[in-house]
Design a protein around this motif. Structure first.
Motif, PDB file in Angstrom:
ATOM      1  N   HIS A  91       0.819  -1.211   0.000  1.00 14.40           N
ATOM      2  CA  HIS A  91       0.000   0.000   0.000  1.00 14.40           C
ATOM      3  C   HIS A  91       0.860   1.272   0.000  1.00 14.40           C
ATOM      4  O   HIS A  91       0.362   2.349   0.314  1.00 14.40           O
ATOM      5  CB  HIS A  91      -0.942  -0.002   1.226  1.00 14.40           C
ATOM      6  N   GLN A  92       2.128   1.095  -0.327  1.00 10.01           N
ATOM      7  CA  GLN A  92       3.054   2.238  -0.486  1.00 10.01           C
ATOM      8  C   GLN A  92       3.102   3.115   0.766  1.00 10.01           C
ATOM      9  O   GLN A  92       3.055   4.343   0.700  1.00 10.01           O
ATOM     10  CB  GLN A  92       2.643   3.071  -1.709  1.00 10.01           C
ATOM     11  N   ILE A  93       3.160   2.447   1.903  1.00  8.38           N
ATOM     12  CA  ILE A  93       3.326   3.154   3.174  1.00  8.38           C
ATOM     13  C   ILE A  93       4.822   3.195   3.482  1.00  8.38           C
ATOM     14  O   ILE A  93       5.535   2.195   3.314  1.00  8.38           O
ATOM     15  CB  ILE A  93       2.554   2.441   4.299  1.00  8.38           C
ATOM     16  N   LEU A  94       5.308   4.350   3.925  1.00  7.22           N
ATOM     17  CA  LEU A  94       6.728   4.552   4.163  1.00  7.22           C
ATOM     18  C   LEU A  94       7.224   3.624   5.264  1.00  7.22           C
ATOM     19  O   LEU A  94       6.639   3.545   6.348  1.00  7.22           O
ATOM     20  CB  LEU A  94       6.992   5.995   4.559  1.00  7.22           C
ATOM     21  N   LEU A  95       8.287   2.876   4.971  1.00  3.86           N
ATOM     22  CA  LEU A  95       8.970   2.032   5.952  1.00  3.86           C
ATOM     23  C   LEU A  95      10.195   2.779   6.443  1.00  3.86           C
ATOM     24  O   LEU A  95      11.044   3.189   5.655  1.00  3.86           O
ATOM     25  CB  LEU A  95       9.386   0.703   5.312  1.00  3.86           C
ATOM     26  N   LEU A  96      10.287   2.940   7.734  1.00  5.20           N
ATOM     27  CA  LEU A  96      11.375   3.727   8.310  1.00  5.20           C
ATOM     28  C   LEU A  96      12.106   2.889   9.354  1.00  5.20           C
ATOM     29  O   LEU A  96      11.486   2.346  10.274  1.00  5.20           O
ATOM     30  CB  LEU A  96      10.818   4.998   8.963  1.00  5.20           C
ATOM     31  N   GLU A  97      13.432   2.774   9.210  1.00  2.00           N
ATOM     32  CA  GLU A  97      14.220   1.991  10.157  1.00  2.00           C
ATOM     33  C   GLU A  97      14.637   2.862  11.334  1.00  2.00           C
ATOM     34  O   GLU A  97      15.303   3.893  11.156  1.00  2.00           O
ATOM     35  CB  GLU A  97      15.455   1.416   9.470  1.00  2.00           C
ATOM     36  N   SER A  98      14.210   2.440  12.534  1.00  2.00           N
ATOM     37  CA  SER A  98      14.631   3.097  13.772  1.00  2.00           C
ATOM     38  C   SER A  98      14.524   2.054  14.872  1.00  2.00           C
ATOM     39  O   SER A  98      13.491   1.936  15.562  1.00  2.00           O
ATOM     40  CB  SER A  98      13.745   4.312  14.081  1.00  2.00           C
ATOM     41  N   PRO A  99      15.561   1.232  15.053  1.00  2.00           N
ATOM     42  CA  PRO A  99      15.481   0.104  15.980  1.00  2.00           C
ATOM     43  C   PRO A  99      15.060   0.502  17.383  1.00  2.00           C
ATOM     44  O   PRO A  99      14.174  -0.131  17.981  1.00  2.00           O
ATOM     45  CB  PRO A  99      16.897  -0.477  15.949  1.00  2.00           C
ATOM     46  N   ALA A 100      15.673   1.537  17.960  1.00  2.00           N
ATOM     47  CA  ALA A 100      15.368   1.910  19.341  1.00  2.00           C
ATOM     48  C   ALA A 100      13.914   2.353  19.490  1.00  2.00           C
ATOM     49  O   ALA A 100      13.200   1.966  20.425  1.00  2.00           O
ATOM     50  CB  ALA A 100      16.314   3.001  19.807  1.00  2.00           C
ATOM     51  N   LEU A 101      13.432   3.177  18.557  1.00  2.00           N
ATOM     52  CA  LEU A 101      12.056   3.673  18.638  1.00  2.00           C
ATOM     53  C   LEU A 101      11.061   2.539  18.388  1.00  2.00           C
ATOM     54  O   LEU A 101      10.005   2.472  19.048  1.00  2.00           O
ATOM     55  CB  LEU A 101      11.845   4.790  17.622  1.00  2.00           C
ATOM     56  N   ALA A 102      11.354   1.648  17.467  1.00  2.00           N
ATOM     57  CA  ALA A 102      10.458   0.525  17.187  1.00  2.00           C
ATOM     58  C   ALA A 102      10.293  -0.348  18.431  1.00  2.00           C
ATOM     59  O   ALA A 102       9.180  -0.750  18.785  1.00  2.00           O
ATOM     60  CB  ALA A 102      10.990  -0.294  16.016  1.00  2.00           C
ATOM     61  N   ARG A 103      11.414  -0.646  19.107  1.00  2.00           N
ATOM     62  CA  ARG A 103      11.316  -1.477  20.322  1.00  2.00           C
ATOM     63  C   ARG A 103      10.560  -0.741  21.423  1.00  2.00           C
ATOM     64  O   ARG A 103       9.762  -1.341  22.151  1.00  2.00           O
ATOM     65  CB  ARG A 103      12.722  -1.864  20.789  1.00  2.00           C
ATOM     66  N   SER A 104      10.816   0.558  21.578  1.00  2.00           N
ATOM     67  CA  SER A 104      10.155   1.317  22.644  1.00  2.00           C
ATOM     68  C   SER A 104       8.645   1.332  22.449  1.00  2.00           C
ATOM     69  O   SER A 104       7.874   1.121  23.393  1.00  2.00           O
ATOM     70  CB  SER A 104      10.692   2.747  22.682  1.00  2.00           C
ATOM     71  N   ILE A 105       8.206   1.591  21.218  1.00  2.00           N
ATOM     72  CA  ILE A 105       6.759   1.615  20.957  1.00  2.00           C
ATOM     73  C   ILE A 105       6.158   0.220  21.115  1.00  2.00           C
ATOM     74  O   ILE A 105       5.075   0.051  21.664  1.00  2.00           O
ATOM     75  CB  ILE A 105       6.489   2.175  19.543  1.00  2.00           C
ATOM     76  N   TYR A 106       6.852  -0.791  20.646  1.00  2.00           N
ATOM     77  CA  TYR A 106       6.356  -2.162  20.720  1.00  2.00           C
ATOM     78  C   TYR A 106       6.063  -2.572  22.162  1.00  2.00           C
ATOM     79  O   TYR A 106       5.026  -3.183  22.449  1.00  2.00           O
ATOM     80  CB  TYR A 106       7.376  -3.115  20.078  1.00  2.00           C
TER      81      TYR A 106
END
Length: 379
Positions: free
Chosen positions: A309-324
């Protein structure tokens, strides 16, 4: 001690569910002796209270029917009207007593087991039609107890009747020398008092029968330890059923989560182990909301749907883990991550503008986003 079909002793008190089920089937304590005594006492009291008025109305009825003119006798229409009037007078004289007896017939059973209408108990039971089963009931201990109760009732009624007759002998003899009106009233009074004394004698039987019936009903509801455990499992839910329900709930939640990913503004990845999808609606206000999150295989599926669906994929390991680890599905991100997520959304907006040809290409997003120490989750 009662035993179940499995041979286990029934030592446990019945649970509330067991009592409710038994009541729905009509299996509650009832005492025929109590019902009989209540009806007899109320009937005797009714005769004593309404006997005088009943006697007067009946005497008037007799006078009217024995003093009919010749013209009325020869008129078929007048005879039918007289019959109707006589029936009405007889009914009116008996209504107070009949009403009292009806109330007693209802109050007697209700006083012990309460009001109950069980349609299931009215259904025919073919087991009761079996002659062998009927013969077995006739020679059972319960049948012997009923026989002993009937014999005791006979003895008590006989003794009370003899005592009452001996006591009222002079009154009975004096009736022959009274006028017809007085004799009728006197007779009803003697019948009322005799019935009342015999009911008092049967009260002894009822006083013994009521506790026995309560004990017998409680004994039938006793449960084994295994039955209590099985019922507890049924109430709480069997482990395999609960596990299946949780599995279905997880699958439904995952389907809703996957269906919401196309509405996301950005998917932040770990880049391979974690993926979280965020959406921010400025019209509604509030903070950005987490639409989906997953790890490993689920993270891969989130990235695949986002790419479709052409949604932007953004790599941010620390932020991804924090939100998860800090945010649940369909909840807003914690306040500590507002600044970091705001920088991500600003970057997403700039990328959209660049792709639409309305701006220059933005600089790459900083790797060290401002994440509070208490929300950081090391890999």
């Amino acid at each position: 001690m009662a035993e179940s079909e499995s041979g286990q002793d029934k030592t446990e008190d019945p649970t509330d569910k067991r009592k409710r089920d038994a009541r729905e089937k009509g299996e509650i304590a009832r005492s025929k002796e109590l019902n009989t005594v209540v009806v007899m006492i109320v009937g005797a009291a009714g005769l004593l209270a309404f006997g005088g008025s009943m006697a007067e109305m009946l005497m008037q009825l007799m006078r009217d029917n024995f003093t009919i003119s010749r013209e009325a006798l020869m008129d078929e229409r007048s005879m039918s009207l007289m019959l109707l009037a006589s029936g009405k007078t007889a009914l009116m004289s008996a209504i107070p007593l009949l009403l009292a007896l009806t109330i007693a017939a209802l109050v007697g059973p209700i006083s012990l087991g309460g009001w109950l209408f069980a349609a299931g108990s009215m259904a025919p039971k073919f087991s009761r039609m079996n002659p062998l089963s009927g013969l077995k009931r006739m020679v059972s201990p319960k049948a012997l107890i009923e026989l002993l109760k009937s014999f005791a009732k006979f003895i008590i009624v006989l003794v009370v009747a003899v005592v009452v007759l001996a006591k009222d002998k002079n009154d009975l003899l004096s009736i022959a020398h009274e006028s017809l009106e007085m004799a009728v009233v006197h007779s009803l009074q003697l019948v009322g008092w005799s019935t009342l004394w015999m009911a008092m004698g049967l009260l002894v039987i009822a006083a013994v029968d009521v506790p026995v019936q309560l004990w017998d009903a409680h004994k039938k509801l006793l449960m084994t330890k295994q039955e209590v455990r099985d019922e507890h499992k049924d109430n709480e839910g069997r482990p395999e059923v609960k596990q299946r329900i949780r599995q279905l709930q997880r699958e439904m939640s995952q389907r809703r989560m996957m269906a919401a990913i196309p509405d996301a503004d950005v998917v932040i990845t770990n880049p391979t182990h974690y993926a979280v999808a965020l959406k921010y609606d400025p019209d509604k206000g509030g903070a950005p909301m987490l639409l989906a999150k997953g790890s490993d295989f689920m993270a891969l599926k989130i990235r695949e749907i986002a790419a479709q669906h052409q949604i932007l994929l953004l790599e941010s390991p620390a932020l991804a883990r924090s939100i998860y680890y800090s945010t649940e599905i369909e909840q807003e991100i914690p306040a500590g991550l507002y600044l970091a997520v705001a920088q991500v959304l600003a970057y997403v907006y700039q990328i959209r503008q660049y792709r639409a040809g309305r701006g220059k290409r933005p600089d790459p997003l900083k790797e060290n986003l401002p994440i509070p120490p208490d929300l950081r989750r090391d890999s």
